[in-house]
Design an enzyme around this catalytic site. Structure first.
Site, PDB file in Angstrom:
ATOM      1  N   CYS A  55      -2.025   1.882  -8.316  1.00 37.86           N
ATOM      2  CA  CYS A  55      -0.605   2.093  -7.998  1.00 37.86           C
ATOM      3  C   CYS A  55      -0.451   2.650  -6.584  1.00 37.86           C
ATOM      4  CB  CYS A  55       0.001   3.031  -9.037  1.00 37.86           C
ATOM      5  SG  CYS A  55       1.658   3.603  -8.640  1.00 37.86           S
ATOM      6  N   CYS A  79       1.700   5.777  -6.306  1.00 38.72           N
ATOM      7  CA  CYS A  79       0.966   6.930  -6.863  1.00 38.72           C
ATOM      8  C   CYS A  79       0.073   7.552  -5.794  1.00 38.72           C
ATOM      9  CB  CYS A  79       0.112   6.500  -8.057  1.00 38.72           C
ATOM     10  SG  CYS A  79       1.041   5.912  -9.485  1.00 38.72           S
TER      11      CYS A  79
END
Length: 241
Positions: free
Chosen positions: A163, A166
């Site tokens: 991600c 993230c």
């Protein structure tokens, strides 16, 4: 304030420390005040908590319950020596209730007085700092232990290695940990490593911040955020929990 025995009622072999503790009740601590040269000390009880008050607070009498005044049994007193009572004087305070803090290293449950959380407390088992200003990395099992036993709110960053947002938020979340600890524990949990937990908590988008208090989720927010926004959102959500 000094501690001394009543010589008229002294009996050999009496444990004055035990009697003093039983007469005070749980949660109280005492310590001798330096400079009271005429006193015969019983025992010190660190750590101590004192509060500065007026002169009247310098005299406290502690009697062991159930003893008659004329009994040949010990009584215990805490009283000032003439002209030696510190000014302002001191009185005994009740210790604040301890807070359960789970060690981020060994997961030992520690009990820390609420007013000592900012004093860099260490784990009683592994001796590592309980707060280091950075998020802990939790597995599913460790998350459940922290969730069940933490006396402070738990802020979890659900993330995954693939991600991009993230990874972008990772340093911001670490900066937020420096601002929010020890008011709450910040931790990261990989949805790749704990897919069952992610499904159980219905984590459908990442990064996802979820705040837990008292073993229950109280708020969540999806999407990457800067550190300042994380601190503001978590503080507001925690205040309303």
């Amino acid at each position: 304030m000094v501690l001394r025995k009543d010589h008229a009622a002294t009996r050999p072999g009496i444990d004055f420390g035990r009697l003093l503790r039983s007469s005070m009740g749980p949660g109280w601590m005492l310590e001798e005040v330096p400079g009271a040269l005429q006193a015969e000390p019983i025992k010190s009880y660190p750590p101590h908590e004192i509060e500065r008050t007026g002169e009247d607070a310098c005299r406290v009498t502690l009697a062991v319950a159930g003893l008659r005044p004329d009994a040949r049994e010990p009584t215990i007193q805490a009283e000032p020596i003439a002209n030696r009572c510190p000014a302002p004087s001191m009185r005994i305070m009740n210790m604040p209730e301890p807070v359960q803090v789970v060690c981020p290293h060994c997961d030992t449950i520690n009990r820390v007085p609420a007013n000592r959380l900012t004093d860099v407390p260490r784990c009683g088992e592994c001796r590592a700092p309980l707060f280091e200003g950075r998020p802990a990395s939790l597995s599913e099992a460790r998350f459940r232990r922290h969730l069940s036993h933490s006396g402070i709110p738990l802020l979890i960053d659900f993330w995954a290695s693939w991600c991009g947002p993230c990874r972008t938020m990772a340093p911001e979340f670490e900066a937020a940990a420096r601002a929010l600890e020890p008011r709450m524990r910040l931790a990261k949990l990989s949805t790749e490593e704990a897919p069952g937990l992610a499904a159980e908590l219905r984590i459908s988008g990442i990064p996802m911040l979820a705040l837990f208090a008292g073993g229950q989720e109280v708020a969540r927010r999806a999407g990457a955020m800067p550190a300042r926004q994380i601190v503001e959102w978590a503080s507001h959500a925690s205040a309303g929990a």
